[in-house]
Motif scaffolding. Structure first.
Motif, PDB file in Angstrom:
ATOM      1  N   PRO A  34       1.160  -1.078  -0.173  1.00 22.71           N
ATOM      2  CA  PRO A  34       0.311  -0.291   0.241  1.00 22.71           C
ATOM      3  C   PRO A  34       1.041   1.476   0.376  1.00 22.71           C
ATOM      4  O   PRO A  34       1.961   1.500   0.259  1.00 22.71           O
ATOM      5  CB  PRO A  34      -0.483  -0.074   0.849  1.00 22.71           C
ATOM      6  CG  PRO A  34      -0.403  -1.573   1.908  1.00 22.71           C
ATOM      7  CD  PRO A  34       0.603  -2.324   1.140  1.00 22.71           C
ATOM      8  N   SER A  35       0.377   2.350  -0.246  1.00 23.83           N
ATOM      9  CA  SER A  35       1.028   3.462  -0.755  1.00 23.83           C
ATOM     10  C   SER A  35       0.246   4.634  -0.988  1.00 23.83           C
ATOM     11  O   SER A  35      -0.617   4.825  -1.511  1.00 23.83           O
ATOM     12  CB  SER A  35       2.185   3.537  -1.710  1.00 23.83           C
ATOM     13  OG  SER A  35       1.491   3.059  -3.379  1.00 23.83           O
ATOM     14  N   ILE A  36       1.249   6.304  -1.007  1.00 26.60           N
ATOM     15  CA  ILE A  36       0.957   6.886  -0.654  1.00 26.60           C
ATOM     16  C   ILE A  36       1.743   7.339  -1.973  1.00 26.60           C
ATOM     17  O   ILE A  36       2.489   8.162  -1.983  1.00 26.60           O
ATOM     18  CB  ILE A  36       0.657   8.164   0.403  1.00 26.60           C
ATOM     19  CG1 ILE A  36      -0.476   7.719   1.323  1.00 26.60           C
ATOM     20  CG2 ILE A  36       0.880   9.827   0.013  1.00 26.60           C
ATOM     21  CD1 ILE A  36      -0.766   8.009   2.302  1.00 26.60           C
ATOM     22  N   LEU A  37       1.166   8.895  -3.042  1.00 25.39           N
ATOM     23  CA  LEU A  37       2.336   8.972  -4.166  1.00 25.39           C
ATOM     24  C   LEU A  37       2.365  10.359  -4.125  1.00 25.39           C
ATOM     25  O   LEU A  37       0.802  10.788  -3.944  1.00 25.39           O
ATOM     26  CB  LEU A  37       1.909   8.267  -5.407  1.00 25.39           C
ATOM     27  CG  LEU A  37       2.283   6.590  -6.018  1.00 25.39           C
ATOM     28  CD1 LEU A  37       2.204   6.521  -6.558  1.00 25.39           C
ATOM     29  CD2 LEU A  37       3.639   6.310  -4.789  1.00 25.39           C
ATOM     30  N   ILE A  38       3.251  10.733  -4.118  1.00 31.63           N
ATOM     31  CA  ILE A  38       3.320  12.920  -4.511  1.00 31.63           C
ATOM     32  C   ILE A  38       4.504  12.550  -5.225  1.00 31.63           C
ATOM     33  O   ILE A  38       5.554  13.459  -5.379  1.00 31.63           O
ATOM     34  CB  ILE A  38       3.665  13.074  -2.667  1.00 31.63           C
ATOM     35  CG1 ILE A  38       3.173  12.956  -1.807  1.00 31.63           C
ATOM     36  CG2 ILE A  38       3.730  14.283  -2.918  1.00 31.63           C
ATOM     37  CD1 ILE A  38       4.399  12.880  -0.188  1.00 31.63           C
ATOM     38  N   PRO A  39       3.575  13.309  -6.317  1.00 36.29           N
ATOM     39  CA  PRO A  39       4.152  13.472  -7.576  1.00 36.29           C
ATOM     40  C   PRO A  39       5.164  14.474  -7.591  1.00 36.29           C
ATOM     41  O   PRO A  39       4.425  15.791  -6.917  1.00 36.29           O
ATOM     42  CB  PRO A  39       2.881  13.394  -8.475  1.00 36.29           C
ATOM     43  CG  PRO A  39       1.839  12.430  -8.029  1.00 36.29           C
ATOM     44  CD  PRO A  39       1.717  12.751  -6.605  1.00 36.29           C
ATOM     45  N   LEU A  40       6.345  14.341  -8.398  1.00 40.88           N
ATOM     46  CA  LEU A  40       6.544  15.423  -8.224  1.00 40.88           C
ATOM     47  C   LEU A  40       6.060  16.700  -9.908  1.00 40.88           C
ATOM     48  O   LEU A  40       5.831  16.207 -11.050  1.00 40.88           O
ATOM     49  CB  LEU A  40       8.307  14.981  -8.926  1.00 40.88           C
ATOM     50  CG  LEU A  40       9.212  16.279  -9.297  1.00 40.88           C
ATOM     51  CD1 LEU A  40       9.956  17.196  -7.479  1.00 40.88           C
ATOM     52  CD2 LEU A  40      10.669  15.794  -9.951  1.00 40.88           C
ATOM     53  N   PRO A  41       5.945  17.553  -9.271  1.00 42.56           N
ATOM     54  CA  PRO A  41       5.262  18.226 -10.112  1.00 42.56           C
ATOM     55  C   PRO A  41       6.252  19.084 -11.196  1.00 42.56           C
ATOM     56  O   PRO A  41       5.269  19.312 -12.375  1.00 42.56           O
ATOM     57  CB  PRO A  41       4.587  19.621  -9.311  1.00 42.56           C
ATOM     58  CG  PRO A  41       5.357  19.705  -7.758  1.00 42.56           C
ATOM     59  CD  PRO A  41       5.825  18.347  -8.072  1.00 42.56           C
ATOM     60  N   THR A  79      -2.957   2.503  -5.134  1.00 44.27           N
ATOM     61  CA  THR A  79      -2.648   3.726  -4.438  1.00 44.27           C
ATOM     62  C   THR A  79      -2.875   5.239  -3.773  1.00 44.27           C
ATOM     63  O   THR A  79      -4.187   4.980  -4.667  1.00 44.27           O
ATOM     64  CB  THR A  79      -1.844   4.449  -4.833  1.00 44.27           C
ATOM     65  OG1 THR A  79      -0.649   5.243  -4.166  1.00 44.27           O
ATOM     66  CG2 THR A  79      -1.092   4.978  -6.446  1.00 44.27           C
ATOM     67  N   VAL A  80      -3.041   5.635  -3.442  1.00 52.30           N
ATOM     68  CA  VAL A  80      -3.614   7.014  -3.221  1.00 52.30           C
ATOM     69  C   VAL A  80      -2.996   7.873  -3.267  1.00 52.30           C
ATOM     70  O   VAL A  80      -1.075   8.760  -3.776  1.00 52.30           O
ATOM     71  CB  VAL A  80      -3.752   7.278  -1.556  1.00 52.30           C
ATOM     72  CG1 VAL A  80      -4.432   9.059  -0.737  1.00 52.30           C
ATOM     73  CG2 VAL A  80      -4.812   6.426  -1.081  1.00 52.30           C
ATOM     74  N   VAL A  81      -3.170   8.642  -4.193  1.00 55.02           N
ATOM     75  CA  VAL A  81      -2.442  10.136  -4.979  1.00 55.02           C
ATOM     76  C   VAL A  81      -3.156  11.546  -4.488  1.00 55.02           C
ATOM     77  O   VAL A  81      -4.089  12.069  -3.723  1.00 55.02           O
ATOM     78  CB  VAL A  81      -2.726  10.775  -6.457  1.00 55.02           C
ATOM     79  CG1 VAL A  81      -1.561  11.587  -6.830  1.00 55.02           C
ATOM     80  CG2 VAL A  81      -1.936   9.057  -7.418  1.00 55.02           C
ATOM     81  N   LEU A  82      -1.592  12.221  -3.067  1.00 53.85           N
ATOM     82  CA  LEU A  82      -1.751  13.213  -2.895  1.00 53.85           C
ATOM     83  C   LEU A  82      -0.490  14.775  -3.730  1.00 53.85           C
ATOM     84  O   LEU A  82       0.244  14.408  -3.754  1.00 53.85           O
ATOM     85  CB  LEU A  82      -1.160  13.219  -1.527  1.00 53.85           C
ATOM     86  CG  LEU A  82      -1.237  13.911  -1.170  1.00 53.85           C
ATOM     87  CD1 LEU A  82      -2.702  14.862  -0.369  1.00 53.85           C
ATOM     88  CD2 LEU A  82      -0.926  13.921   0.543  1.00 53.85           C
ATOM     89  N   GLU A  83      -1.160  14.992  -4.336  1.00 47.22           N
ATOM     90  CA  GLU A  83      -0.665  16.515  -5.314  1.00 47.22           C
ATOM     91  C   GLU A  83       0.327  17.248  -4.471  1.00 47.22           C
ATOM     92  O   GLU A  83      -0.899  17.736  -3.455  1.00 47.22           O
ATOM     93  CB  GLU A  83      -1.657  16.883  -6.272  1.00 47.22           C
ATOM     94  CG  GLU A  83      -1.785  15.912  -7.180  1.00 47.22           C
ATOM     95  CD  GLU A  83      -2.016  16.342  -8.732  1.00 47.22           C
ATOM     96  OE1 GLU A  83      -1.791  17.656  -9.046  1.00 47.22           O
ATOM     97  OE2 GLU A  83      -3.468  16.055  -9.826  1.00 47.22           O
TER      98      GLU A  83
END
Length: 373
Positions: A291-298, A318-322
């Motif tokens: 399980p993960s939370i991804l914080i993409p590099l903008p 996953t959960v994406v957190l911009e």
């Protein structure tokens, strides 16, 4: 047999090459194969490649900056008319003398001179694209390639007849960690769920900043393994020592960088993983079912990390957190919610494994061996 690899010189290019080389050695140990790498200067990459018996040669290379300032304009002109042509000449003479049987490119600006020189000399060329959206280098170089291996379905920008969907090669050794060994290695208490925060080979300062804002609160409920990057380590360490009291310090495990053995253990023992959305990281946690939370590099080119993350998140893996929504306390609440929902975590793990393609490196290696027979 001689195989020449090339790429842009980041961890996202280096680690898949290592995975492919290991698979080639594993599948065909009796075959005498020499491995070479030609690309831009990258001391970290050179160290990793050399450990695998890959001989590294540095060339000049440039890139095209897609933002406009007076400085970037002159840099682009210099790179386009001087550094890249010099790199092509250097590559030409190196490839001419080496006479490799095949060139395998991971893309990136550093691969352009090598692939062009290889094409001029008639060397077979294969490309691999890690991301959902191809970079400029691979889109340009695809015309010279016999085949283009892609990581994500429906990757745009390449001729369909050349594309082979395989996933992103990962080091299979990362899948072999044991939680008991990890508990002892990291000195974990076993009292709380373990959260692994990864900043990649370069670290992620903005992620570390948000974590530090709420570190005492996180440690009330969770144990943290935090890889913050070499250049940020001393600053993060100093700030953490200020905000954490001595009783809670045993729940915080800070590292500048996790090497392969350490990362293998960290993956094995973690209940959830937090990090950017590079393709290599996504395919690693998918193969592990984490399980993960991804914080993409903008700032990633063509917003490829954002697109990678949402492709992975499509079915709930996953959960994406911009980053614009990545406030410290919102992140903490999401973390608490996810780790309090055991059924939800199990579903994320299942969907992640369905997305995974752990045999990508093996498939590419088999394809190369079959082609060179």
């Amino acid at each position: 047999m001689k195989i020449l690899f090339t790429g842009g010189g980041t961890g996202g290019h280096i680690f898949p090459i290592i995975a492919i080389v290991r698979e080639l050695k594993r599948i065909s140990p009796e075959r005498k194969t020499a491995f070479f790498y030609l690309g831009p200067k990258d001391n970290f990459g050179k160290m990793l490649l050399s450990k695998e018996g890959i001989r590294v040669r540095i060339i000049s290379s440039g890139k095209l900056r897609r933002y406009f300032t007076l400085k970037s304009l002159f840099q682009n002109i210099f790179d386009l008319f001087f550094r890249i042509p010099i790199g092509i000449l250097e590559s030409f003479f190196y490839i001419f003398i080496l006479a490799p049987d095949l060139i395998f490119s991971k893309g990136g600006y550093g691969s352009i001179p090598v692939v062009i020189a290889g094409k001029i000399l008639g060397v077979p060329i294969f490309l691999h694209e890690s991301d959902t959206v191809p970079g400029f280098a691979n889109r340009f170089l695809a015309r010279f390639a016999l085949e283009v291996f892609v990581s994500f379905p429906n990757t745009p920008g390449f001729p369909k007849k050349k594309m082979i969907l395989v996933g992103n090669p990962i080091r299979r050794e990362l899948l072999e960690g044991k939680s008991e060994e990890a508990m002892a290695f990291f000195g974990l208490s076993g009292e709380k769920p373990v959260v692994l925060i990864l900043g990649g080979s370069q670290g992620a300062q903005r992620i570390s900043d948000r974590i530090l804002e709420i570190l005492p609160e996180i440690l009330k409920d969770f144990e943290l393994i935090h890889q913050c990057g070499q250049k940020n380590f001393q600053q993060v360490k100093a700030e953490a020592e200020v905000v954490i009291d001595k009783k809670m310090a045993k729940f915080y495990h800070l590292f500048p960088f996790l090497d392969e053995e350490e990362l293998k253990k960290a993956y094995a023992v973690s209940d959830i993983v937090v990090g950017r959305a590079g393709s290599g990281f996504i395919f690693e946690i998918a193969a592990l079912g984490k399980p993960s939370i991804l914080i993409p590099l903008p700032e990633s080119a063509q917003e490829h990390q954002i697109k990678n993350a949402y492709t992975f998140a499509k079915n709930g893996a996953t959960v994406v957190l911009e980053e614009e929504n990545f406030t410290a306390h919102f992140f903490l609440e999401r973390l608490k919610f996810l780790l309090s929902n055991r059924q939800g975590l199990e579903r994320m793990s299942l969907v992640a494994k369905e997305f995974a393609r752990p045999r990508a490196g093996q498939i590419i290696a088999e394809y190369i061996i079959e082609y060179l027979k």
